[in-house]
Structure formats: C-alpha cells, structure tokens
Scaffold this motif. Sequence first.
Motif: not given
Length: 974
Positions: A519-520, A881
């Motif tokens: 994830k970011l 993303e």
Amino acid sequence: MTLLHGFQLEREESVPEIGCLARLYRHERTGAELLSLIGEDENKVFGVSFRTPPADSNGIAHILEHSVLCGSRKYPVKAPFLEMLKGSLKTFLNAMTYPDKTVYPVGSVNLQDFYNLVDVYLDAVFHPRITPDILKQEGWHYELESADAPLIYKGVVFNEMKGSYSSPDDRVSRLSQQSVFPDTIYGIDSGGDPKDIPSLTYETFKSFHERYYHPSNAKFVFYGNDDPERRLEILDGVLSEFSRIEVDSKIGLQPRFNAPRQLQHTLPAGAQEAGEKQARVTLNWMLDEVDDVELNLSLAILNHILVGTHAAPLRKALIDSRLGDDVTGTGLNTGLRQMRFGAGLKGIDEGDSEKVEALVLSTLERLAEDGLDPLTVEASINTIEFRLRENNTGSFPRGISIMLRSLNAWNYDRDPLSPLAWEAPLQMLKTRLASGERVFEDLIRRYLIDNVHRTRVLFTPDPEQSGREAADERAKLDAARAAMSDADVEAVIEETRALKRMQETPDSAEALSRLPMLKLKDLDRKTALIPIDIAERSGARVLTHDLATNGVVYADAGLDLRRLPPDLLPYIGIFRRALLETGAGDLDFVQLSQRIGRVTGGLSAQDFTSTVIGENRGVAWLILRIKTMPDKAAESFAILADVLLSARLGNHERIAQIVNEERAGLESRLVPGGSSIASTRLRASLEEGSWVDEQIGGVSYLNFLRQLAASIKEDGGAALTATLERIRGLLVNRNAMVFNLTADADGLTRVEPDLAGLLARLPSAAPAAYPDWLIPGLPRFEGLTMPAKVNYVAKGESLPKLGYKPGGAAMVASNWLRGGWLWDKVRVQGGAYGAFSSLDLRSGVMTFASYRDPNLMETVAVYDGAGGFLRGVAGNAVDLERAIIGTIGQLDTYRLPDAKGLVSMLRYLAGDSDERQQTIRDEVLNASPADIRGFADALDAVAAHGRTVVLGSEQAIKAANAGLEDRFTLTKVL
C-alpha cells in the motif's frame, strides 16, 4: 529425526566467501531440497529451480516458463507476474530457461514485498492455469481473421525465437554447442526452433509440467536477512499437500568422440559487397565433467588467461592473424554438466576455416610447450580473485548470482556449496604455482590439445536464407490451410476470436484483489540521499562519496565530450578503446593489460549523455572507471594517468583491429539490441544527448565505421592517428575534467595524496570553448532494413516541444502504459516478445518501442491509442496505486556502493539535485487522475506529430508503405 516445519537439516556450515551461514535441508514428505543462506544482505532473494530436460526443439520448457506466470489456482488472473511488476518494489522479478533447467528467482529489499513475491511465484509454479489458450498465447497458434485472410502463426515465444534465429551470433552459439553434444539434450534447442514450435501439442505441454514441476524435482534457495525459520514455514505450507514421487530428470553425459568432426551451416545475411567477408568459424571442445572445486577455479582462470582480455594470447593471436574481424563463439561455458570451450573468428573468407583451426591449435601448442607469460598468469589470478572478493553483481541481486553459481553443481547432484567456497582452493592453486608446477600449461594440453572431442564449424553467409525460410513457413501454412475443411476453417476463425476475447476481457476486481500488494502507506516518502562532497583540487572538480565499500576504492575520471566539435564525436568509440588497448608509454598493449590486471580490480570506460536540467542543451562525458585497494591506489592512479597521457594512439595495427571489431560487434548487436538501436535513432533528432548516442553507438556510427575502415586501407591510419591525438589534446585537461571517488572515510583519506599525484601529472589549461552542435533533421518516418524475421518499432516525440512539461506523475502514467496497454496489445495480443514506454524527465522525450515484433503498423496504432487508454482508466484508484508503487520501485533502484557513487556523479553532471529528486518523488506519490488525463492529452499530440523509426525486414516495411500516405524512407543497415 527432528523436523522443523517438515524439513530435516542435513548440513550447516559457514561460507565466509559470501558472508553467509548455509543450511542445507530436505523436505521429508516430498524430497524437495532447500539451500538456506543466512546473511546481512537486505536485498533478499528467493528462487526455485527445476531440471527440465526437453525431448526435442519444440520449445516446451521455454513456453512453460512463460505460461506458469499467466495465472494460478490462488491468483486466477491473466498475468499475476505482470500485476506484481506494476505494483512491487522488486529488485528482480523474472524467470529463465536454460538448456537443462528452468529457474524462477525474485528479489526485494522490502520484507512484505518479498513475501508477496514468494507467495505468488510458489503458487504459479505448482498450480498454474495452463489452459489451451495459454499455450496458444505464449507458445503458438494458427491465426485466421476470416476465410479469405492468410493463415499465420502467432505466439510470444514463437516470435521471440524467430528474432533469436535472425541473430547470426545466436545461431553461431546454438549450433556450436550442438556440434559437440549431438546425443544429449544440449544437442537440441530448449528455447525452441521456430520451425519445430508448431509441433507442440497441449497434451505434451500439460504432461511436461506434471512430470517436472513437482517438489520432488525442485531445488529452493533463500538468501538474505529475512527470518530463516519463516522460510521453512512458508515452503512447508505449500509442499505439504504433495507426496514424494520419482522424477527421472537426470542430465545424461555425451559419449566422447573418437576423432574431431567438421560441420558446415549457413547464416542469414545481407547482400555481400565485393570483397566483403561474412563467413565465421568456431573451434569447440567438450570437457569432461568436473567435480573438483580447484579444477573448476583453475579452468575459469585459464579461460581468462587465454581469451579474457583483448591482450589475452589466444584472442590476440586470432585478431593479429588478420584472418577475420573479431572473435566469435569464444570462451568457457560452465553452465552445462560437461563444460564447453570455444574459439573462433567472424568476418573470414570461407576458404580460411582450416587456417583458423591450425592457428588456434598451434597457438595452444606453443603456450603449452613454451609456457605462459608469468605476468599474464598473475594478472588473471588477481583479476579473478578481485572479482570473487568484491562480489559485485551490479544491479543484479547477489543472491541470484550465488544461486546460479550453486546450481552449476547442485543441478547435477553435486555439492551446492562447493562453487561458493573458493578461498581454500584458490590458496592451494597459488601454492602449486609457487612451487613451479605448470598448472595451466598442463590444463591446456589435457583439455584442449589432447582432447579429440572437438568440432570445427564453418558458417557461410546466405543472402537468400531469410527469404527461403519465410517461404518455407508460408508453404507449411498454405499446406495446413489447404488440408482444412470449411468446418476446420470456421473452427480456426472462432478460436482466433475466442483467444482475442479472452485476452481483451479484463480480470475481475475480485480476482485482482486476491493478489498481495503493498500500500502507499508502506512506502518511504523521502528520497534516499547519497552522500557527496564537491571540491576543487588543482583546478579540477573532485566529488567524493563516503560509503561502505568493503575496503575497495572506486575512482572515476570524466572527460567532457562537449568540448569536441561535432565532426569528432564519431571517433569517441575508437578513442575510448584506444586509451586502454594500444599500450601506453614504454608498455606495449600486452604489457599494459598485464599491469592493469596485476594492480587493479579493473579499468574500463563508458559514455554518459543527458540533457541538462532546465536547459535545452546536452552533456556528454567519457568516463574512465578504476577499482583498487588503498595500498595500490598510487600505482592504479599512475596507470590512469599513463593511459590518458601516453596511450599509443599511433599504434596503427591495433587501432585498425579496433575499428574492425567495433564494426563487427555493432552489426552483431543489431538484432538482439534492435529496440535500443531504433529508439536511439528516433531520439537522435529530438535532443542532443541522444544525438551523441547515435553518433557514437547507433546506425550513424556503423556507417562511419564502414567508411573509416576503407580510409585506413588507403592511408594506413595516419589521418586517424592525427584525429585521435587532436581529441586527446582537447579532452585531457584537468581544468575541464571531473574526478569521482567512492570509498569509506578511511579509504578516501588514504588515497588523497595519490589523487594529488594524478592531478599533478595532468595538463592544466583554459578549457576549450563549447562548439555549436547542430542536430541535422531526419525523416519523420524512417525504415532501417536488415535480414530479419521480426521488427523493432519505435515512435516518440519531445513533449516540451508539444507544450507539455512532464514530471513525476507522467512517470506513473508511462509505467501504467508499459504494464497495461502495451503488454496487452503488443505482447499478449500482438505476439511481440516485448513492448516498452520510456520517458526521460530531463529532456522530456517520450518513446514507445517494441521488441521482436511480428507486426508494424498495427503496433504504431497501439502507440497512438495510448492516450485513449489512459483516459479510460485514469479513475481506477486501485490500478493508479499500483502504478505509483511500481514507479517508486523504479526510483528506488537497488544499487551497490560503487553504483551509488557513479549515479551521484552523473546527476551532478546533468544539473540534477536532491531537491529535484524529492520533488519528483512527491509528484509520483501524489499523482492524480487529472494528472494521468493531462499526460493522455500529450500522448494524443505524440500520435499526431511523433516520429516513427522501424528496424526490420525490407519486405515488411515496403508492405507497410503500400498502405501509407506518409511513407517510410528506407535505409539499408545490414
């Protein structure tokens, strides 16, 4: 017997040569083997290898390597491999097919990312979704659009191997190996012969996986600083559902010949000019299987002694003979059960093959009888030892290099640690040499002179071969079409449509959500800084980088090519090599090579070109790179000064050889490096840096070399010498140079006086003014022709010229294209081996390129549709993303300390800064749908106004021209 997560520990020992504790395990339930290497390297590696001996040249092992990465039981998406590429911080993610094994390695610095990659790969190899459609896509299939359309072959591997078979070097290597192994799997092509690939059936394909992709035939490797027990737990969780089976995958031995053999083959070639020599010949030996570490190491050093440098005695004898232009098929192949050694020449008269054989044998006899030069032996031992101690694999993860070295023994049921523990065997070898034993002379006699398992293979040019092979393929397809009933034809049409529907149908959001992704929030928002200190010493710019280099000092000296008028730029390739390969001062070419090998860890030269940040001008540098230890820095820097100041640029004979080698080498790179050649040609009219690249390494350079070779024949090289001396006079000036040192603080302090001594020897003068570089125009549509069965299609434009200034968000969009639109349309549906999008933020030039592509204008149409694709997906938050994460992975390329020091210097030369790097990172992390749509608009302008370059067959380009208003200007390259 105590088990840990189903594994029995069979052996444990320290391997200081690689800084690891090694544990060798066997899985009780399945018999799978695990080599667990525990060390401090943060670049963690996992790999699994299977012995995969093919029965024929239908490419089954190669196609399966592609196919198992096309979805699996746990991850039922079309391309989990690609999805991981999009959104991973991987340092390596790929797979490789060898003649007798298939290897699946991954690497990452991020622990969670690493575990994600391991999980996806384990499910891929043991539970792949290898449907008939996957075989059609990755291997081969008949494609028929309508009843009146021509029947054709399509398939990724099919076209990859058509490209490989278009490369003379690839054919020479393949046929040379097969010549000495006619009775084993090494006598066939594991990659696949294009004429045999269409014989592969789905039933054979499926059973091959069932037979060989089983834990009982698997060898696993873990390497790095991850939890050693977690490794066992992960593997047992996958292996426990299997039971042990017997897998007959042993690699057989080739029976020895009773006498040498001679063979002859033809190679595809362009039309032969009068007096042009295009034949090649290789001498090939099969060596006995070697299960002795010291002997293996000795043979590796012998290989370096004989052919490892341009001054090596066997290589030099071949070049000095003037029988050919450059060596070919030369060196030791250690990745087979029985090693192979080769020596040969390209650019010979086909009647001279026996002369080349006699030369090779007489040279070996002389070396064995009279003895090797002790200085050459010392230099080779020092070079190999330095490489082993440094263990510098560049951007390639060390763990994968170690795995592959281990498999050179392990794959044949030998000790997997033996190739890694080289310290004691090296000392034993040195002791034997010190006692006066003729170690290498005896090896030459035993393994080469007295070894009758030898072949001489002559390769002659055939300008008609490419056309004949294309006609044979067309005839096979026409015969297949003629044998089809109307119902068969409709069935093939429907299969073609069904395959395209499958390829065009997107994966469901639910299936994609199963893939483990970062994830970011898992990403570091700060750019990792490289320490740099900038100072002026004696009028020169000196950059230093305090980094842990394990005691090694890396030193770079940069020569500013921007000082040269444009007519001198094409000579840089010759000048670069002449500095290192002609001798210097009182030392001839061989003596200089010996001195470099004995004192340093290597001296090399490379070019760097770029656009200066914020300026519409290019920079170009020639950089000499030397490795040394602090106690040898003074002499190492003296060598650097000697080559700069007193390289024998008047050595006409050697420089003429360099010209021929450069020309032959560039011609050989046209097919395997076709995408790069086409892309460089494309960008040459768009920005100065790429224009320089084209002048010193592209099609323009090739044409220049051909003219230069002709002029040398007329004047003996006198004019060339004068030009090279003029270049030296303009470049070797410490006031116009830059020096770059990478070492730890102690190393930097220790070499300060040595650097001062180097600077004191160099001339000091006001630098020459920068001349104007006026880039000539090139056709907007350019076709570069050569005898090839595939194309390399490039299109691009300068985005600032179109009114768009790209930043970090544009990098995200380009990355999204590469892993989505281009992959699906050019590779999966189009059948090309690869497709790329490249955005240079310094110049703002955007480039598309394809690799080993059966199509031409269809691929251009895909490029032109890139903007529409991005607008259609810009609002997909999940894919955005992933594209951001993948782009951060590119920004955070894993580098060893020497590479960090070099990158820091190159950024400095291009006017880059830490602040700009952070700005780009921020733009990447904050990329929005609006940013993606803005880039899409810029790509529409590229579609309308961009330049197109195709490197491929004349027939394909002429066929494309028949339907175009703006036609390609054709230029023959080969």
